[in-house]
Design a protein around this motif. Structure first.
Motif: not given
Length: 361
Positions: A31-40, A232-234
């Motif tokens: 599975l791919p793990l899509p993540m939207a974040t400002y913490e690159t 919480a980050n992930m």
């Protein structure tokens, strides 16, 4: 500023890390793990965890439980009335199940619990809600049950449809004990060679750090049913990328890390008892959300009701495990965490500035 309807969107950088191999009854695939974040740096760190897990044969993940809750609140005219009402509830079980069925073809009453404080009666309903996260479905069902009960108990009064015994988007012990959302456990067994080669760390140091930081550190800080570094980050990155109600990371991040040495190997697990996610409902119609849900295999219309959402929850747990594993490995090595943040964030800033300059030209 006057409030008005708007079609604007908040742009948050998004990437898919992995893919990561997952073994289990809900998911047995990459599975791919899509993540939207400002913490690159979070993408790089989570991807490193995924690489380590893949080399170890993948992550094992199971859904232990699945339920959504809503707690209503009544007020009795005296404590005897409150006691009589609570004692009568088990006898209404069949009627209550039938009433829930009238509100939705997917909703089903699983259980209920009560707490009495003076003349206040807190009644916590637990429902099955199919592939929806279930907030609205549970509230609609609870509203119908509340009306039905008030019609039969005129000595009770309505206080609210949500009495905080649910508990929604707040720290609590009750969710971990009784359940709210998907209860997912994921683990991996990592050979020492993989820990050293991919994570640049020693297994024993990761185990000791988890005990001293996650467990003891959380105890002395007063953490509520939680022992982790940064669940919480992930979760936030994954929730935003898949159209979830992001505020549910409050209860979702109340989870535990358990690590130990098994011979020469590192056993690493994450337990998340309160994952509130759904593959249908509000936010799922956005194009990028649909693309991510499709990539995760969570849009199968012929699947058994609830299985798409459980698959989504397993992906969330895998994402958390990869990010947690990588961070603990980094923090077990002096200087590595800050060095990687500075390096990755500085290169991201330089790239952004370079792109802006190109645009100006």
């Amino acid at each position: 500023m006057r409030w008005q309807e708007s079609d604007d969107y908040a742009a948050i950088p998004m990437r898919a890390v992995g893919p990561v191999k997952i073994n289990g009854t809900e998911v047995n695939a990459q599975l791919p793990l899509p993540m939207a974040t400002y913490e690159t740096p979070l993408w790089h760190s989570t991807h490193r965890g995924a690489l380590a897990c893949n080399k170890a044969g993948g992550i094992n993940a199971v859904v232990m439980d699945d339920r959504m809750t809503r707690s209503v609140l009544f007020e009795a005219d005296n404590i005897v009335t409150a006691q009589r009402f609570v004692q009568a509830l088990p006898g209404y079980r069949q009627q209550l199940e039938e009433e829930v069925g009238k509100t939705s073809r997917f909703a089903r009453l699983l259980d209920f619990h009560t707490q009495v404080v003076g003349t206040l009666v807190y009644l916590r309903f637990e429902f099955q809600t199919g592939d929806a996260s279930g907030h609205n479905m549970a509230t609609l069902a609870a509203e119908g049950l509340m009306k039905w009960l008030l019609e039969r108990h005129s000595d009770l009064g309505y206080v609210t449809i949500s009495g905080n015994f649910c508990t929604d988007k707040k720290n609590s012990a009750v969710n971990g004990i009784l359940g709210r959302g998907k209860y997912v456990v994921a683990d991996v067994l990592l050979p020492r060679s993989t820990v050293r080669r991919v994570l640049k760390a020693e297994p024993e140091k990761i185990v000791q750090l988890s005990i001293k930081k996650n467990l003891i550190g959380s105890i002395i800080s007063g953490g509520v049913r939680t022992a982790n570094a940064h669940f919480a980050n992930m979760l936030l990155g994954y929730y935003l990328a898949t159209g979830q109600d992001a505020a549910n990371i409050v209860e979702g991040s109340q989870g535990m890390v358990h690590t130990e040495m098994r011979g020469d190997d590192l056993y690493f697990s994450v337990t998340l008892p309160n994952l509130v996610v759904g593959s249908v409902g509000n936010g799922k119609g956005l194009d990028f959300v649909q693309r991510n849900l499709e990539a995760l295999g969570c849009t199968d219309r012929d699947a058994t009701p609830g299985s798409n959402a459980r698959r989504l929850a397993v992906g969330a747990a895998a994402c958390v495990l990869c990010g947690e594993l990588s961070l603990l490995a980094a923090q077990s090595v002096p200087g590595e965490l800050m060095q990687s943040h500075v390096s990755l964030e500085r290169s991201a800033v330089n790239k952004s500035a370079h792109n802006s300059k190109d645009n100006e030209q």
